[in-house]
Design an enzyme around this catalytic site. Sequence first.
Site, mmCIF file in Angstrom:
data_model
loop_
_atom_site.group_PDB
_atom_site.id
_atom_site.type_symbol
_atom_site.label_atom_id
_atom_site.label_comp_id
_atom_site.label_asym_id
_atom_site.label_seq_id
_atom_site.Cartn_x
_atom_site.Cartn_y
_atom_site.Cartn_z
ATOM 1 N N LYS A 249 -12.339 -2.356 7.643
ATOM 2 C CA LYS A 249 -11.592 -3.240 8.524
ATOM 3 C C LYS A 249 -12.047 -3.041 9.975
ATOM 4 C CE LYS A 249 -8.301 -2.930 4.927
ATOM 5 N NZ LYS A 249 -7.858 -4.246 4.491
ATOM 6 N N TRP B 134 0.828 -1.209 0.000
ATOM 7 C CA TRP B 134 0.000 0.000 0.000
ATOM 8 C C TRP B 134 0.857 1.251 0.000
ATOM 9 C CZ3 TRP B 134 -4.320 -1.427 -1.827
ATOM 10 C CH2 TRP B 134 -4.824 -2.696 -1.521
ATOM 11 N N ASP C 136 -1.726 6.357 6.527
ATOM 12 C CA ASP C 136 -2.769 5.424 6.116
ATOM 13 C C ASP C 136 -2.981 4.463 7.285
ATOM 14 O OD1 ASP C 136 -4.368 3.441 5.079
ATOM 15 O OD2 ASP C 136 -3.098 3.013 3.337
#
Lengths: 363, 363
Positions: free
Chosen positions: A198, A105, A174
């Site tokens: 999540k 990511w 993030d």
Amino acid sequence: MSSNQRIYNFNAGPAALPLPVLETIQKEFLNFAGSGMSITEISHRSKWFDDVINDAVLRVKRILKLDDRYHVLFIQGGASMQFCMIPMNLLGSGDTADYVNTGTWSTKAIKEAQSQGKTITVVASSEDKNFSYIPKSINFDPKAVYAHITSNNTIKGTQWADFPDTGGVPLVADMSSDIFSRPFDVNKFGLIYAGTQKNMGPAGVCMVIIRDDLLARTPKDIPTMLRYTTFSESNSMYNTPPCFTIYTIQLVLKWLEETIGGLGKMAEINREKGELLYGFMDQSGFYKGTAEKDSRSLMNVTFRLPSEDLEKKFVAEATANGLGGLKGHRSVGGCRASIYNPTSLEAVTALVNFMKEFEKKNS
Amino acid sequence: MSSNQRIYNFNAGPAALPLPVLETIQKEFLNFAGSGMSITEISHRSKWFDDVINDAVLRVKRILKLDDRYHVLFIQGGASMQFCMIPMNLLGSGDTADYVNTGTWSTKAIKEAQSQGKTITVVASSEDKNFSYIPKSINFDPKAVYAHITSNNTIKGTQWADFPDTGGVPLVADMSSDIFSRPFDVNKFGLIYAGTQKNMGPAGVCMVIIRDDLLARTPKDIPTMLRYTTFSESNSMYNTPPCFTIYTIQLVLKWLEETIGGLGKMAEINREKGELLYGFMDQSGFYKGTAEKDSRSLMNVTFRLPSEDLEKKFVAEATANGLGGLKGHRSVGGCRASIYNPTSLEAVTALVNFMKEFEKKNS
């Protein structure tokens, strides 16, 4: 497992949600708050939805102890859209930013900044060891507009235990896969973003927390839907927001505060879950964690078995025994147990018991 | 109305959904398709979700009779994001496009194209009469890359009865508020987009149908999440899609095909609803439609009462009688009954009966 039973869900995202939250949604699905409408049918310009989004924002502020400099926004497009929006909004001509590369990511975030022609520096990377650790002693550029990190790496199973000292440069993080899993000092951060699928709710929105000083950098000449000010000036309702997703987030945050008892208590439970699973793995010669010990994630526990055949067998037998989502990410293979906030100690205990049995039968 | 009853919902969007769809969602909310997980908890990389999104796409193709040149995409950000993505993807240097301005949403689409510095021409506008009609006999530029229209104008209550002849230039249409309400010849269109929160499902995604020739124009140097090819090459799953919204869309399309009986039948019902409501208004001197007769929308019926005080009273009494969402858009005032696909003839009949009673008491 019979077809009307719920499984223990170790999916990496979308992931397990708290059962009481799901039951509330189910119960009021045809008639939300006496409105005579489903939450999916009410106007976002109604008092009903105002109450939902305002309560969600208030809970975020309370849980993370945000002062008035911070704005809580809900933006569609997932964290991937933020990879593009962050440099587009924060980096003007002549500006630079630092990025730390700790996995898939981070790599994507770096690429999206570079593809816009922005000047960024990758100041540290753990690519040399297949992203199995979090870099230490990083030299950040004091003139950088921000320093970008990925707080938890879902695919590689690593997590920043402590956040780095940037010498005053605002951190941009993030936190898609570990937001609300533990307390932390938010004052180091200029911007925090998290895809909600999540620890917060279903897929379909990204929460962005942005501080005044970074918000002030937003240029006026980029498209309306890509400007942070569009969202900060409209309470995330410039156009129709994803109402159902925000409603579910509100319920999950309520559960976190009122059923779990807040972020401190949540962190304790997460530590207990991690100790149980990693503790078992460490005394077993059969299961081998892939992350270095001091960089281990308490959210995504990645591990290998002695062979790929055994890994396949493990995932298949676990699934048959009501333990779902244990296959590693398609890009790396192996096994992964994602144990986000809603995954209970009971679920992790069931997993460890299954792992013991499987080891006994196959070693 | 008691608090456990559902109302007749005339909201403009998010709007009413078919009750059988809501009941299905409620019934399987804790355990989707025997997965042991809620639809909000399953992985988007699972066979379960593949079946959902593939069935949704297949139904769109079947209902609109799309051939293989057309791609069905689900993109977050609503129609407002498309106002920006369309010119960004389709207009290169030296290219031009035509826009027809029929109201608030067209105006926004035009502004977003202009703010990117794209060369566009507003070839027709109904602003001269407060957007109360759809322009006729428009001269389109044969060299334009596309001609943009808004097929139904939610706020002003107008709708294109027939789509214009562009002399072969591909139509690009915002069909957010009348997609799937009637059959039409898709071959004139290069791109159709529709925020889903009116005729298709809850808020949180925009359906984009794009034809090969326009898809081929997508540049490679714009951000990943803003490129149509990112979505066409990944079946809309480059990153985590809004699973719950897409699942609800699939159920609404199934209802349209299997319970209603398809688009032809749906159009008949919508015509019947419109004739009932407009027919009543036309013989009443009390309620006055705001759109010109030949431009009237079968989705959003906008009307005024003799005074603003009466309008307030009308909305309040209607609400008290279980008829919700009848207030006009905040930018124009007056009253509006949105009667999208899920709003039944029974609901419109109840509305007309209430209107008759209210007129009797107040004139």
